[in-house]
Motif scaffolding. Structure first.
Motif, mmCIF file in Angstrom:
data_model
loop_
_atom_site.group_PDB
_atom_site.id
_atom_site.type_symbol
_atom_site.label_atom_id
_atom_site.label_comp_id
_atom_site.label_asym_id
_atom_site.label_seq_id
_atom_site.Cartn_x
_atom_site.Cartn_y
_atom_site.Cartn_z
ATOM 1 N N GLU A 1 15.339 -15.646 34.189
ATOM 2 C CA GLU A 1 16.927 -15.815 34.125
ATOM 3 C C GLU A 1 17.373 -15.026 32.899
ATOM 4 N N CYS B 1 13.240 -24.370 35.468
ATOM 5 C CA CYS B 1 11.753 -24.229 35.907
ATOM 6 C C CYS B 1 10.637 -24.645 35.268
ATOM 7 N N PHE C 1 20.244 -22.379 27.903
ATOM 8 C CA PHE C 1 18.657 -22.764 27.535
ATOM 9 C C PHE C 1 18.085 -21.676 26.946
ATOM 10 N N LYS C 2 18.513 -20.339 27.231
ATOM 11 C CA LYS C 2 18.123 -19.217 26.378
ATOM 12 C C LYS C 2 19.330 -18.257 26.668
ATOM 13 N N GLU D 1 8.278 -15.963 43.216
ATOM 14 C CA GLU D 1 9.031 -15.195 42.381
ATOM 15 C C GLU D 1 8.609 -15.411 40.901
ATOM 16 N N PHE D 2 8.703 -14.665 39.960
ATOM 17 C CA PHE D 2 8.431 -14.555 38.461
ATOM 18 C C PHE D 2 9.628 -13.955 37.726
ATOM 19 N N LEU D 3 10.835 -14.430 38.172
ATOM 20 C CA LEU D 3 12.001 -13.806 37.658
ATOM 21 C C LEU D 3 12.597 -14.795 36.509
ATOM 22 N N GLU E 1 7.196 -18.008 20.428
ATOM 23 C CA GLU E 1 8.423 -17.963 19.513
ATOM 24 C C GLU E 1 8.570 -19.403 19.341
ATOM 25 N N LYS F 1 1.831 -19.541 41.251
ATOM 26 C CA LYS F 1 3.237 -19.988 40.544
ATOM 27 C C LYS F 1 3.240 -21.039 39.653
ATOM 28 N N ASN G 1 3.627 -20.700 35.239
ATOM 29 C CA ASN G 1 4.674 -21.431 34.553
ATOM 30 C C ASN G 1 4.081 -22.347 33.526
ATOM 31 N N GLY H 1 13.372 -25.117 27.816
ATOM 32 C CA GLY H 1 14.198 -25.751 28.752
ATOM 33 C C GLY H 1 14.300 -25.096 30.002
ATOM 34 N N PHE I 1 5.805 -15.293 24.509
ATOM 35 C CA PHE I 1 5.822 -16.720 24.317
ATOM 36 C C PHE I 1 5.007 -17.337 23.223
HETATM 37 C C1 UGA Z 1 10.368 -19.004 33.772
HETATM 38 C C2 UGA Z 1 9.362 -17.906 33.818
HETATM 39 O O1 UGA Z 1 9.232 -16.945 32.549
HETATM 40 C C3 UGA Z 1 9.497 -16.841 35.049
HETATM 41 O O2 UGA Z 1 8.408 -16.016 35.295
HETATM 42 C C4 UGA Z 1 9.673 -17.721 36.307
HETATM 43 O O3 UGA Z 1 9.846 -16.951 37.456
HETATM 44 C C5 UGA Z 1 10.935 -18.518 36.224
HETATM 45 O O4 UGA Z 1 10.795 -19.604 35.137
HETATM 46 C C6 UGA Z 1 10.946 -19.645 37.305
HETATM 47 O O5 UGA Z 1 9.862 -20.180 37.701
HETATM 48 O O6 UGA Z 1 11.797 -19.522 38.451
HETATM 49 P P1 UGA Z 1 12.956 -18.822 32.940
HETATM 50 O O7 UGA Z 1 12.914 -20.401 33.166
HETATM 51 O O8 UGA Z 1 14.126 -18.269 33.367
HETATM 52 O O9 UGA Z 1 11.566 -17.932 33.785
HETATM 53 O O10 UGA Z 1 12.919 -18.573 31.309
HETATM 54 P P2 UGA Z 1 11.852 -18.225 30.132
HETATM 55 O O11 UGA Z 1 12.142 -17.048 29.521
HETATM 56 O O12 UGA Z 1 10.434 -18.374 30.924
HETATM 57 O O13 UGA Z 1 12.264 -19.045 28.991
HETATM 58 C C7 UGA Z 1 11.791 -20.554 29.288
HETATM 59 C C8 UGA Z 1 12.135 -21.286 28.061
HETATM 60 O O14 UGA Z 1 11.019 -21.257 27.241
HETATM 61 C C9 UGA Z 1 13.484 -21.195 27.326
HETATM 62 O O15 UGA Z 1 14.050 -22.368 27.025
HETATM 63 C C10 UGA Z 1 13.037 -20.303 26.234
HETATM 64 O O16 UGA Z 1 13.979 -20.549 25.058
HETATM 65 C C11 UGA Z 1 11.808 -20.935 25.748
HETATM 66 N N1 UGA Z 1 10.853 -19.944 25.219
HETATM 67 C C12 UGA Z 1 10.290 -18.990 25.765
HETATM 68 C C13 UGA Z 1 10.122 -20.514 23.775
HETATM 69 O O17 UGA Z 1 10.805 -21.517 23.349
HETATM 70 N N2 UGA Z 1 9.685 -19.831 23.236
HETATM 71 C C14 UGA Z 1 8.928 -18.367 23.475
HETATM 72 O O18 UGA Z 1 8.341 -17.820 23.033
HETATM 73 C C15 UGA Z 1 9.539 -18.085 25.126
#
Ligand code: UGA
Length: 447
Positions: free
Chosen positions: A155, A278, A337-338, A151-153, A269, A222, A226, A275, A267
């Protein structure tokens, strides 16, 4: 098609609900009976945009069921998705106990052909263990296939990601499995379903890429995805460190880099680090998987190190403004965490708060969704009903999560409420000049 979802956590619930939304009949099971009670009562154990409405709609339509009895989910279904938790062990390895247990259970209760699909994030070669286990414990004469479908979902946008994916990856061993999974996903790959969340449903974008590989390749896709995304974040955070030392602005640098299509804008930022349940876990697991097959993936170890460093850097920045933290009050905005989730697992905000409290600071905090969960982990924090309460009489305001509502705050009011208008913008949400003009002492990240 009839589908069973074993493990109704975050991934299982979104997957099951969305499969029912595109027309399949889905029965979700979880060994945690409380979770099933909540779902059967019409509530949700997690917050995720659109999910509640879709669960309600598909239950009412008789396409989505929740059960405490595994057999009731498996028996009528042809396709069984394993979505159980794969938590990290102390040494970074993945705990596959639930995957094994559920595989044995599938074997025990099956009386007809089943396609067993691993959706939980698992180390490469787990598929062959699932297959061996099912064949070993299953009744003789019953056919099983095993596949991987990572999965690539994300949250916060999981429903959207499920219904409008960049790609669907399946790892299979034969044509029969491929055909079943193609049929299952046909409404999504062909974009023929009625989208419950968008008016204009990207129909003109063409078919969704459907990638068919071996099981091992799918499993690796997968972990590698990540890990790559985490690498991008640590990379930009490292560049932010250089910006701070040279007077450059990370926002401009990210923009300038990201317009190169080979790199891409997302990605990049800079902030307080990644956090969630995942990235930190999958990165560790990938390092361990590599170690086990004889490769020292030092690049990923560095990605982890840069990310850990972010926490200390934020604490140092607070101290650079406040000097001594004892008897100081810090208003923290954002705990999840987001944004758009109530998930606080491995949230950088919580780590930062723990460090600030250890140095004697008092914390007032506000988050639109995550306060209930945070209260259990950090009972010493004073949880407030809105951002303004959180900064009342504070010596500093620290933004840890970029919720939309934090982008439109009344800063005149905030300044009036704070003991000292010191603002640490951990997600680079605000315009520095505007904040300085309003009379704030402003510190961002990498600028
Ligand atoms: C991540 C992946 O993006 C999904 O594709 C994957 O399916 C999922 O893990 C999983 O393995 O289940 P997720 O953990 O929900 O999804 O969140 P992200 O949007 O990827 O963000 C992860 C962290 O990175 C957050 O703490 C966010 O604040 C941080 N982040 C993200 C940054 O610090 N800078 C960025 O530019 C992007």
């Amino acid at each position: 098609m009839k589908i069973a979802i074993l493990g109704t956590g975050y991934v299982g619930l979104v997957t099951g609900t969305c499969f029912s939304e595109i027309g399949h009949t889905v029965t979700c099971h979880d060994s945690d009976e409380t979770k099933i009670d909540i779902l059967q009562s019409g509530d949700l154990p997690i917050y995720e945009p659109h999910l509640h409405d879709l669960v309600r709609k598909n239950r009412d339509a008789g396409r989505l069921f929740f059960t405490k009895i595994l057999e009731d989910a498996v028996e009528p279904s042809e396709v069984i998705f394993i979505c159980v938790g794969t938590p990290p062990l102390e040494d970074g390895d993945v705990d596959l106990t639930s995957v094994e247990m559920v595989s044995r259970e599938i074997a025990r209760v099956s009386h007809s052909y089943k396609l067993v699909v691993e959706k939980s994030t698992v180390p490469v070669q787990t598929g062959s263990w699932v297959e061996k286990t099912i064949k070993l414990y299953g009744p003789k004469g019953i056919e099983f296939d095993v596949a991987s479908n990572p999965e690539f979902l994300r949250e916060g946008s999981a429903v959207e990601d499920f219904l409008h994916p960049d790609r669907i990856v399946i790892g299979v061993q034969n044509h029969r499995t491929e055909e079943i999974l193609r049929e299952l996903y046909a409404p999504i790959t062909g974009r023929t379903f009625n989208c419950p969340i968008h008016q204009d449903c990207r129909r003109d974008e063409g078919a969704v890429p459907f990638i068919v590989t071996s099981i091992s390749s799918a499993e690796l896709i997968k972990h590698a995805s990540n890990s790559f995304l985490a690498t991008k974040i640590s990379f930009i955070n490292a560049v932010a460190n250089i910006c701070e030392r040279t007077g450059a602005n990370i926002k401009d640098v990210s923009y300038g880099i990201g317009l190169d299509r080979r790199i891409g804008k997302s990605f990049l930022e800079a902030g307080i680090g990644f956090g969630g349940f995942c990235f930190p876990k999958d990165l560790q697991a990938f390092i361990r998987i590599s170690e086990k097959c004889g490769y020292d993936f030092r690049l990923l170890k560095e990605v982890e190190r840069v990310n850990h460093e972010r926490i200390s850097q934020v604490v140092e920045k607070v101290k650079s403004g406040l000097w001594i933290l004892r008897e100081k009050t810090i208003g923290v905005l954002g705990l999840a965490f987001k944004p758009n989730t109530d998930d606080i697992r491995f949230a950088p905000a919580l780590e930062i708060i723990k460090r600030l409290m250890k140095e004697g600071a008092s914390i007032r905090a506000y988050d639109p969704k995550a306060m209930e969960r945070a209260r259990t982990e950090l009972p010493e924090v004073l949880y407030c009903q809105d951002p303004y309460e959180a900064v009342r009489n504070a010596d500093a305001m620290l933004v840890c999560t970029e919720w939309n509502e934090f982008k439109e705050l009344n800063f005149e009011r905030i300044k009036g409420l704070m003991r000292r208008p010191f603002l640490l913008d951990g997600r680079n949400l605000y315009d520095r000049d505007t904040m300085l003009r309003l009379g704030f002492e402003y510190i961002g990240i990498g600028r």
